[in-house]
Design a protein around this motif. Structure first.
Motif, PDB file in Angstrom:
ATOM      1  N   ARG A 101       1.118  -1.068   0.393  1.00  0.00           N
ATOM      2  CA  ARG A 101       0.184   0.237  -0.422  1.00  0.00           C
ATOM      3  C   ARG A 101       0.789   1.239  -0.085  1.00  0.00           C
ATOM      4  NH1 ARG A 101      -3.839  -0.634   5.089  1.00  0.00           N
ATOM      5  NH2 ARG A 101      -3.343   1.739   4.414  1.00  0.00           N
ATOM      6  N   ASN A 102       2.041   1.222   0.048  1.00  0.00           N
ATOM      7  CA  ASN A 102       3.036   2.481   0.680  1.00  0.00           C
ATOM      8  C   ASN A 102       3.836   1.755  -0.490  1.00  0.00           C
ATOM      9  OD1 ASN A 102       1.956   3.863   3.683  1.00  0.00           O
ATOM     10  ND2 ASN A 102       1.368   1.626   3.578  1.00  0.00           N
ATOM     11  N   THR A 103       4.234   1.608  -0.853  1.00  0.00           N
ATOM     12  CA  THR A 103       5.260   1.850  -2.687  1.00  0.00           C
ATOM     13  C   THR A 103       4.650   2.382  -3.725  1.00  0.00           C
ATOM     14  OG1 THR A 103       5.735  -0.355  -1.577  1.00  0.00           O
ATOM     15  CG2 THR A 103       6.836   0.374  -3.814  1.00  0.00           C
ATOM     16  N   THR A 104       5.388   3.637  -3.492  1.00  0.00           N
ATOM     17  CA  THR A 104       4.271   4.844  -4.186  1.00  0.00           C
ATOM     18  C   THR A 104       5.591   4.165  -6.516  1.00  0.00           C
ATOM     19  OG1 THR A 104       6.834   6.125  -4.130  1.00  0.00           O
ATOM     20  CG2 THR A 104       4.581   6.327  -3.262  1.00  0.00           C
ATOM     21  N   ASN A 105       6.863   4.370  -5.759  1.00  0.00           N
ATOM     22  CA  ASN A 105       6.794   2.730  -7.773  1.00  0.00           C
ATOM     23  C   ASN A 105       7.687   1.985  -6.969  1.00  0.00           C
ATOM     24  OD1 ASN A 105       8.027   3.352 -10.198  1.00  0.00           O
ATOM     25  ND2 ASN A 105       8.570   4.970  -9.938  1.00  0.00           N
ATOM     26  N   PRO A 106       7.269   0.864  -7.961  1.00  0.00           N
ATOM     27  CA  PRO A 106       7.399  -0.954  -7.519  1.00  0.00           C
ATOM     28  C   PRO A 106       9.086  -0.835  -8.202  1.00  0.00           C
ATOM     29  CG  PRO A 106       5.486  -0.532  -7.787  1.00  0.00           C
ATOM     30  CD  PRO A 106       5.622  -0.041  -8.453  1.00  0.00           C
ATOM     31  N   LYS A 107       9.270  -0.133  -9.457  1.00  0.00           N
ATOM     32  CA  LYS A 107      10.486  -0.394 -10.167  1.00  0.00           C
ATOM     33  C   LYS A 107      11.750   0.326  -9.547  1.00  0.00           C
ATOM     34  CE  LYS A 107       7.880  -0.568 -14.482  1.00  0.00           C
ATOM     35  NZ  LYS A 107       7.640   0.642 -15.661  1.00  0.00           N
ATOM     36  N   THR A 108      11.286   1.621  -8.555  1.00  0.00           N
ATOM     37  CA  THR A 108      12.409   1.697  -7.690  1.00  0.00           C
ATOM     38  C   THR A 108      12.901   1.776  -6.622  1.00  0.00           C
ATOM     39  OG1 THR A 108      11.299   3.653  -7.266  1.00  0.00           O
ATOM     40  CG2 THR A 108      12.485   3.925  -8.878  1.00  0.00           C
ATOM     41  N   SER A 109      11.436   0.555  -6.028  1.00  0.00           N
ATOM     42  CA  SER A 109      11.754   0.904  -5.079  1.00  0.00           C
ATOM     43  C   SER A 109      12.742  -0.531  -4.263  1.00  0.00           C
ATOM     44  CB  SER A 109      10.111   0.105  -4.366  1.00  0.00           C
ATOM     45  OG  SER A 109      10.489  -0.695  -4.857  1.00  0.00           O
ATOM     46  N   GLY A 110      13.194  -1.548  -5.459  1.00  0.00           N
ATOM     47  CA  GLY A 110      14.098  -2.482  -5.072  1.00  0.00           C
ATOM     48  C   GLY A 110      13.592  -3.709  -5.684  1.00  0.00           C
ATOM     49  N   GLY A 111      14.298  -4.834  -5.734  1.00  0.00           N
ATOM     50  CA  GLY A 111      13.731  -6.422  -5.820  1.00  0.00           C
ATOM     51  C   GLY A 111      14.141  -6.977  -4.492  1.00  0.00           C
ATOM     52  N   PHE A 112      13.478  -8.303  -4.131  1.00  0.00           N
ATOM     53  CA  PHE A 112      14.588  -8.848  -3.196  1.00  0.00           C
ATOM     54  C   PHE A 112      15.122 -10.092  -3.682  1.00  0.00           C
ATOM     55  CE2 PHE A 112      14.597 -11.054   1.275  1.00  0.00           C
ATOM     56  CZ  PHE A 112      14.281 -10.320   1.948  1.00  0.00           C
ATOM     57  N   PRO A 113      16.804 -10.301  -2.994  1.00  0.00           N
ATOM     58  CA  PRO A 113      17.106 -11.251  -3.691  1.00  0.00           C
ATOM     59  C   PRO A 113      16.692 -12.767  -3.510  1.00  0.00           C
ATOM     60  CG  PRO A 113      18.833 -10.035  -3.365  1.00  0.00           C
ATOM     61  CD  PRO A 113      17.312  -9.790  -2.345  1.00  0.00           C
ATOM     62  N   SER A 168       8.084   1.005  14.588  1.00  0.00           N
ATOM     63  CA  SER A 168       8.460   1.977  14.083  1.00  0.00           C
ATOM     64  C   SER A 168       8.837   1.577  12.746  1.00  0.00           C
ATOM     65  CB  SER A 168      10.339   0.814  14.322  1.00  0.00           C
ATOM     66  OG  SER A 168      10.169   1.405  16.081  1.00  0.00           O
ATOM     67  N   ASP A 169       8.370  -0.013  12.080  1.00  0.00           N
ATOM     68  CA  ASP A 169       8.023   0.055  10.531  1.00  0.00           C
ATOM     69  C   ASP A 169       7.481   0.830  10.792  1.00  0.00           C
ATOM     70  OD1 ASP A 169       9.445  -2.835  10.668  1.00  0.00           O
ATOM     71  OD2 ASP A 169       8.035  -4.195  10.879  1.00  0.00           O
ATOM     72  N   ARG A 170       6.219   0.716  10.593  1.00  0.00           N
ATOM     73  CA  ARG A 170       5.243   1.934   9.748  1.00  0.00           C
ATOM     74  C   ARG A 170       5.690   3.474   9.822  1.00  0.00           C
ATOM     75  NH1 ARG A 170      -0.440   1.468  10.553  1.00  0.00           N
ATOM     76  NH2 ARG A 170      -0.559  -0.461  11.849  1.00  0.00           N
ATOM     77  N   VAL A 171       6.080   3.860  10.398  1.00  0.00           N
ATOM     78  CA  VAL A 171       7.085   4.818  10.705  1.00  0.00           C
ATOM     79  C   VAL A 171       8.090   5.326   9.565  1.00  0.00           C
ATOM     80  CG1 VAL A 171       8.858   7.097  11.102  1.00  0.00           C
ATOM     81  CG2 VAL A 171       7.401   6.007  12.544  1.00  0.00           C
ATOM     82  N   GLY A 174       6.235   4.050   6.027  1.00  0.00           N
ATOM     83  CA  GLY A 174       5.354   5.877   6.025  1.00  0.00           C
ATOM     84  C   GLY A 174       6.574   6.499   4.602  1.00  0.00           C
ATOM     85  N   LEU A 175       7.631   6.833   5.503  1.00  0.00           N
ATOM     86  CA  LEU A 175       8.881   8.105   4.722  1.00  0.00           C
ATOM     87  C   LEU A 175       9.515   7.387   3.654  1.00  0.00           C
ATOM     88  CD1 LEU A 175      11.740   7.703   7.509  1.00  0.00           C
ATOM     89  CD2 LEU A 175      10.593   9.582   6.508  1.00  0.00           C
ATOM     90  N   LYS A 176       8.863   5.634   3.259  1.00  0.00           N
ATOM     91  CA  LYS A 176       8.768   5.596   1.641  1.00  0.00           C
ATOM     92  C   LYS A 176       7.810   5.594   0.967  1.00  0.00           C
ATOM     93  CE  LYS A 176      11.854   0.787   2.673  1.00  0.00           C
ATOM     94  NZ  LYS A 176      11.331  -0.175   2.743  1.00  0.00           N
ATOM     95  N   LYS A 177       6.747   5.683   1.026  1.00  0.00           N
ATOM     96  CA  LYS A 177       5.508   6.876   1.096  1.00  0.00           C
ATOM     97  C   LYS A 177       5.835   7.724  -0.295  1.00  0.00           C
ATOM     98  CE  LYS A 177      -0.026   6.761   1.526  1.00  0.00           C
ATOM     99  NZ  LYS A 177      -0.694   6.786   2.352  1.00  0.00           N
ATOM    100  N   GLU A 178       6.427   8.450   0.632  1.00  0.00           N
ATOM    101  CA  GLU A 178       6.451   9.608  -0.409  1.00  0.00           C
ATOM    102  C   GLU A 178       7.200   9.571  -1.012  1.00  0.00           C
ATOM    103  OE1 GLU A 178       8.094  12.551   3.311  1.00  0.00           O
ATOM    104  OE2 GLU A 178       7.087  11.524   4.931  1.00  0.00           O
ATOM    105  N   GLY A 179       7.967   8.970  -1.291  1.00  0.00           N
ATOM    106  CA  GLY A 179       8.639   8.978  -2.768  1.00  0.00           C
ATOM    107  C   GLY A 179      10.153  10.011  -3.016  1.00  0.00           C
ATOM    108  N   LYS A 180      10.789  10.488  -2.125  1.00  0.00           N
ATOM    109  CA  LYS A 180      11.553  10.890  -2.137  1.00  0.00           C
ATOM    110  C   LYS A 180      12.710  10.328  -1.444  1.00  0.00           C
ATOM    111  CE  LYS A 180       7.956  15.523  -1.598  1.00  0.00           C
ATOM    112  NZ  LYS A 180       7.929  16.451  -1.241  1.00  0.00           N
ATOM    113  N   GLY A 181      13.103   8.902  -1.442  1.00  0.00           N
ATOM    114  CA  GLY A 181      14.085   8.738  -1.143  1.00  0.00           C
ATOM    115  C   GLY A 181      14.811   8.636   0.628  1.00  0.00           C
TER     116      GLY A 181
END
Length: 259
Positions: A101-113, A168-171, A174-181
Protein backbone atom coordinates in the motif's frame (compact mmCIF):
# COMPACT_ATOMS: atom_id res chain seq x y z
CA UNK A 1 8.90 -40.95 19.65
CA UNK A 2 12.63 -41.49 20.18
CA UNK A 3 13.35 -40.60 16.56
CA UNK A 4 11.40 -37.36 16.91
CA UNK A 5 13.29 -36.50 20.09
CA UNK A 6 16.60 -37.08 18.31
CA UNK A 7 15.46 -34.97 15.39
CA UNK A 8 14.35 -32.20 17.77
CA UNK A 9 17.67 -32.23 19.62
CA UNK A 10 19.63 -32.17 16.36
CA UNK A 11 17.57 -29.23 15.12
CA UNK A 12 18.10 -27.43 18.43
CA UNK A 13 21.83 -27.99 18.20
CA UNK A 14 21.75 -26.64 14.63
CA UNK A 15 20.05 -23.47 15.84
CA UNK A 16 22.90 -22.80 18.24
CA UNK A 17 25.59 -23.75 15.74
CA UNK A 18 24.40 -21.41 12.99
CA UNK A 19 24.24 -18.34 15.24
CA UNK A 20 28.02 -17.63 15.53
CA UNK A 21 28.78 -17.87 11.78
CA UNK A 22 25.69 -15.76 11.08
CA UNK A 23 26.95 -13.03 13.39
CA UNK A 24 30.51 -13.17 12.05
CA UNK A 25 29.49 -13.15 8.38
CA UNK A 26 27.05 -10.27 8.84
CA UNK A 27 29.77 -8.19 10.44
CA UNK A 28 31.43 -8.11 7.03
CA UNK A 29 28.70 -8.76 4.46
CA UNK A 30 25.13 -7.50 4.68
CA UNK A 31 22.18 -9.27 3.08
CA UNK A 32 21.54 -7.32 -0.15
CA UNK A 33 18.08 -5.87 0.41
CA UNK A 34 16.79 -2.53 1.62
CA UNK A 35 19.55 0.03 2.19
CA UNK A 36 22.17 -2.56 1.29
CA UNK A 37 20.65 -3.63 -2.01
CA UNK A 38 23.27 -4.44 -4.67
CA UNK A 39 23.54 -6.60 -7.79
CA UNK A 40 25.17 -9.99 -8.03
CA UNK A 41 22.77 -12.08 -5.93
CA UNK A 42 20.72 -13.58 -8.73
CA UNK A 43 17.05 -13.05 -9.57
CA UNK A 44 14.86 -10.86 -7.41
CA UNK A 45 11.20 -10.74 -6.48
CA UNK A 46 8.73 -8.24 -5.09
CA UNK A 47 9.63 -7.39 -1.45
CA UNK A 48 6.05 -7.83 -0.18
CA UNK A 49 5.83 -11.26 -1.84
CA UNK A 50 9.25 -12.20 -0.47
CA UNK A 51 8.23 -11.30 3.08
CA UNK A 52 4.99 -13.24 2.72
CA UNK A 53 6.65 -16.40 1.39
CA UNK A 54 9.70 -16.51 3.65
CA UNK A 55 7.77 -15.81 6.87
CA UNK A 56 4.83 -18.12 6.09
CA UNK A 57 6.33 -21.39 7.48
CA UNK A 58 6.04 -19.97 10.99
CA UNK A 59 2.28 -20.03 10.53
CA UNK A 60 1.44 -23.07 8.43
CA UNK A 61 4.06 -25.39 9.90
CA UNK A 62 3.17 -24.40 13.47
CA UNK A 63 -0.53 -24.96 12.74
CA UNK A 64 0.25 -28.35 11.17
CA UNK A 65 2.50 -29.55 14.00
CA UNK A 66 0.75 -28.21 17.05
CA UNK A 67 -2.32 -30.53 17.06
CA UNK A 68 -0.08 -33.63 17.08
CA UNK A 69 1.63 -32.60 20.31
CA UNK A 70 1.01 -34.24 23.68
CA UNK A 71 -0.06 -30.89 25.16
CA UNK A 72 -2.04 -29.59 22.21
CA UNK A 73 -5.20 -29.24 24.31
CA UNK A 74 -3.42 -27.93 27.41
CA UNK A 75 -4.58 -24.32 28.08
CA UNK A 76 -1.01 -23.38 29.06
CA UNK A 77 0.33 -24.54 25.70
CA UNK A 78 -2.44 -22.73 23.86
CA UNK A 79 -1.80 -19.49 25.74
CA UNK A 80 1.91 -19.85 25.08
CA UNK A 81 1.72 -20.33 21.32
CA UNK A 82 -0.66 -17.40 20.72
CA UNK A 83 1.97 -14.58 20.95
CA UNK A 84 4.25 -16.48 18.55
CA UNK A 85 1.44 -16.86 16.01
CA UNK A 86 0.30 -13.27 16.54
CA UNK A 87 3.75 -11.92 15.72
CA UNK A 88 4.04 -13.99 12.57
CA UNK A 89 0.48 -13.26 11.43
CA UNK A 90 1.53 -9.63 11.43
CA UNK A 91 4.88 -10.35 9.74
CA UNK A 92 3.40 -12.71 7.11
CA UNK A 93 0.24 -10.82 6.16
CA UNK A 94 -0.06 -7.31 7.59
CA UNK A 95 3.51 -6.10 7.04
CA UNK A 96 3.63 -7.16 3.35
CA UNK A 97 0.24 -5.56 2.78
CA UNK A 98 1.53 -2.34 4.33
CA UNK A 99 4.53 -2.46 2.01
CA UNK A 100 2.23 -2.89 -0.99
CA UNK A 101 0.00 0.00 0.00
CA UNK A 102 2.87 2.37 0.69
CA UNK A 103 5.16 1.64 -2.26
CA UNK A 104 4.74 4.57 -4.61
CA UNK A 105 6.97 3.22 -7.39
CA UNK A 106 7.62 -0.56 -7.43
CA UNK A 107 10.31 -0.16 -10.11
CA UNK A 108 12.44 2.11 -7.89
CA UNK A 109 11.79 0.31 -4.61
CA UNK A 110 14.15 -2.50 -5.61
CA UNK A 111 13.78 -6.24 -5.64
CA UNK A 112 14.38 -8.79 -2.92
CA UNK A 113 16.91 -11.50 -3.85
CA UNK A 114 15.29 -14.91 -4.18
CA UNK A 115 18.43 -16.49 -2.68
CA UNK A 116 18.05 -14.45 0.53
CA UNK A 117 14.33 -15.25 0.72
CA UNK A 118 15.11 -18.98 0.39
CA UNK A 119 17.65 -18.82 3.23
CA UNK A 120 15.12 -17.05 5.44
CA UNK A 121 12.48 -19.62 4.44
CA UNK A 122 14.80 -22.43 5.53
CA UNK A 123 15.53 -20.80 8.88
CA UNK A 124 11.83 -20.25 9.53
CA UNK A 125 11.13 -23.93 8.83
CA UNK A 126 13.75 -24.89 11.42
CA UNK A 127 12.59 -22.38 13.99
CA UNK A 128 8.87 -23.01 13.57
CA UNK A 129 9.47 -26.72 14.10
CA UNK A 130 11.50 -26.12 17.26
CA UNK A 131 9.14 -23.63 18.87
CA UNK A 132 5.95 -25.54 17.96
CA UNK A 133 7.27 -28.91 19.12
CA UNK A 134 8.65 -27.51 22.35
CA UNK A 135 5.40 -25.80 23.29
CA UNK A 136 3.06 -28.61 22.19
CA UNK A 137 5.15 -31.69 23.00
CA UNK A 138 8.30 -31.37 25.07
CA UNK A 139 7.66 -28.71 27.70
CA UNK A 140 6.78 -30.15 31.13
CA UNK A 141 3.89 -27.96 32.23
CA UNK A 142 3.03 -29.95 35.34
CA UNK A 143 6.49 -29.57 36.86
CA UNK A 144 6.71 -25.84 36.10
CA UNK A 145 5.25 -24.18 39.17
CA UNK A 146 6.38 -20.78 37.94
CA UNK A 147 4.72 -21.03 34.53
CA UNK A 148 2.14 -18.27 34.91
CA UNK A 149 4.64 -15.88 36.53
CA UNK A 150 7.11 -16.39 33.70
CA UNK A 151 4.38 -16.21 31.11
CA UNK A 152 3.02 -12.90 32.42
CA UNK A 153 6.44 -11.27 32.76
CA UNK A 154 7.54 -12.55 29.35
CA UNK A 155 4.27 -11.47 27.74
CA UNK A 156 4.71 -7.90 28.99
CA UNK A 157 8.25 -7.83 27.57
CA UNK A 158 7.05 -9.42 24.32
CA UNK A 159 4.14 -6.98 23.96
CA UNK A 160 6.36 -3.98 24.58
CA UNK A 161 8.89 -5.18 21.99
CA UNK A 162 6.20 -5.88 19.42
CA UNK A 163 4.67 -2.43 19.92
CA UNK A 164 8.07 -0.80 19.33
CA UNK A 165 8.69 -3.02 16.31
CA UNK A 166 5.35 -2.30 14.64
CA UNK A 167 5.48 1.45 15.34
CA UNK A 168 9.02 1.69 13.94
CA UNK A 169 8.09 -0.24 10.80
CA UNK A 170 5.14 2.09 10.26
CA UNK A 171 7.42 5.11 10.43
CA UNK A 172 9.91 3.61 7.98
CA UNK A 173 7.23 2.45 5.54
CA UNK A 174 5.59 5.87 5.79
CA UNK A 175 8.85 7.52 4.74
CA UNK A 176 8.99 5.23 1.71
CA UNK A 177 5.45 6.32 0.77
CA UNK A 178 6.66 9.89 0.34
CA UNK A 179 8.76 8.65 -2.58
CA UNK A 180 11.61 11.13 -2.14
CA UNK A 181 14.40 8.73 -1.26
CA UNK A 182 15.77 7.97 2.18
CA UNK A 183 15.31 10.46 5.00
CA UNK A 184 16.45 10.65 8.61
CA UNK A 185 13.73 8.95 10.71
CA UNK A 186 12.66 11.10 13.64
CA UNK A 187 10.53 10.85 16.75
CA UNK A 188 9.98 8.24 19.45
CA UNK A 189 12.59 5.55 19.71
CA UNK A 190 14.35 6.89 16.60
CA UNK A 191 15.71 9.64 18.83
CA UNK A 192 17.67 6.98 20.74
CA UNK A 193 18.61 4.34 18.18
CA UNK A 194 18.92 4.06 14.42
CA UNK A 195 17.02 0.77 14.27
CA UNK A 196 14.21 0.64 16.85
CA UNK A 197 12.46 -1.92 14.64
CA UNK A 198 15.33 -4.33 15.30
CA UNK A 199 15.50 -3.33 18.96
CA UNK A 200 11.78 -4.10 19.31
CA UNK A 201 12.14 -7.51 17.68
CA UNK A 202 15.10 -8.42 19.89
CA UNK A 203 13.06 -7.47 22.96
CA UNK A 204 10.12 -9.52 21.67
CA UNK A 205 12.13 -12.72 21.48
CA UNK A 206 13.71 -12.03 24.85
CA UNK A 207 10.15 -12.05 26.18
CA UNK A 208 9.49 -15.28 24.30
CA UNK A 209 12.56 -16.88 25.86
CA UNK A 210 11.23 -15.94 29.30
CA UNK A 211 7.74 -17.22 28.49
CA UNK A 212 8.92 -20.58 27.17
CA UNK A 213 11.84 -20.87 29.64
CA UNK A 214 13.51 -23.23 27.20
CA UNK A 215 16.67 -23.83 25.22
CA UNK A 216 14.54 -23.46 22.08
CA UNK A 217 13.34 -20.00 23.11
CA UNK A 218 16.81 -18.92 24.24
CA UNK A 219 18.33 -20.17 20.99
CA UNK A 220 15.85 -18.15 18.97
CA UNK A 221 16.63 -15.03 21.00
CA UNK A 222 20.38 -15.49 20.53
CA UNK A 223 20.00 -16.10 16.81
CA UNK A 224 17.85 -12.98 16.52
CA UNK A 225 20.66 -10.99 18.13
CA UNK A 226 23.24 -12.61 15.83
CA UNK A 227 21.15 -11.65 12.81
CA UNK A 228 19.89 -8.17 13.71
CA UNK A 229 22.67 -6.57 15.76
CA UNK A 230 25.23 -6.59 12.88
CA UNK A 231 22.59 -5.33 10.46
CA UNK A 232 21.63 -2.54 12.84
CA UNK A 233 25.29 -1.60 13.12
CA UNK A 234 25.57 -1.51 9.30
CA UNK A 235 22.39 0.57 9.01
CA UNK A 236 23.70 3.01 11.63
CA UNK A 237 26.94 3.37 9.68
CA UNK A 238 24.99 3.84 6.43
CA UNK A 239 22.86 6.61 7.93
CA UNK A 240 25.93 8.34 9.39
CA UNK A 241 27.80 8.25 6.09
CA UNK A 242 24.83 9.29 3.94
CA UNK A 243 23.61 12.20 6.07
CA UNK A 244 26.89 13.25 7.67
CA UNK A 245 26.50 16.17 10.09
CA UNK A 246 22.73 16.08 9.67
CA UNK A 247 22.53 12.71 11.39
CA UNK A 248 22.15 12.87 15.21
CA UNK A 249 25.46 11.88 16.82
CA UNK A 250 23.83 10.78 20.06
CA UNK A 251 21.93 7.90 18.50
CA UNK A 252 23.11 4.39 19.11
CA UNK A 253 22.69 1.58 16.60
CA UNK A 254 20.17 -0.71 18.29
CA UNK A 255 20.41 -0.77 22.11
CA UNK A 256 19.42 2.57 23.71
CA UNK A 257 22.34 4.29 25.51
CA UNK A 258 24.61 1.27 25.02
CA UNK A 259 25.23 0.12 21.43
Amino acid sequence: MASDQNFFHNCLLSLYLIAPPTYISLRFLQAPYGKHRRPGWGPTMSPPLAWFLMESPTLWLTILLFPSGLHSSNPKALFLIVPFLFHYFHRTFLYPLRLCRNTTNPKTSGGFPVSVALMAFGFNLLNAYLQARWVSQYKDYEADGWFWWRFCVGLVVFGYGMAVNIWSDRVLVGLKKEGKGYKVPKGGWFELVSCPNYYGEIVEWLGWAVMTWSWAGLGFFLYTCANLVPRARANHKWYSEKFGEDYPRGRKAVIPFLY
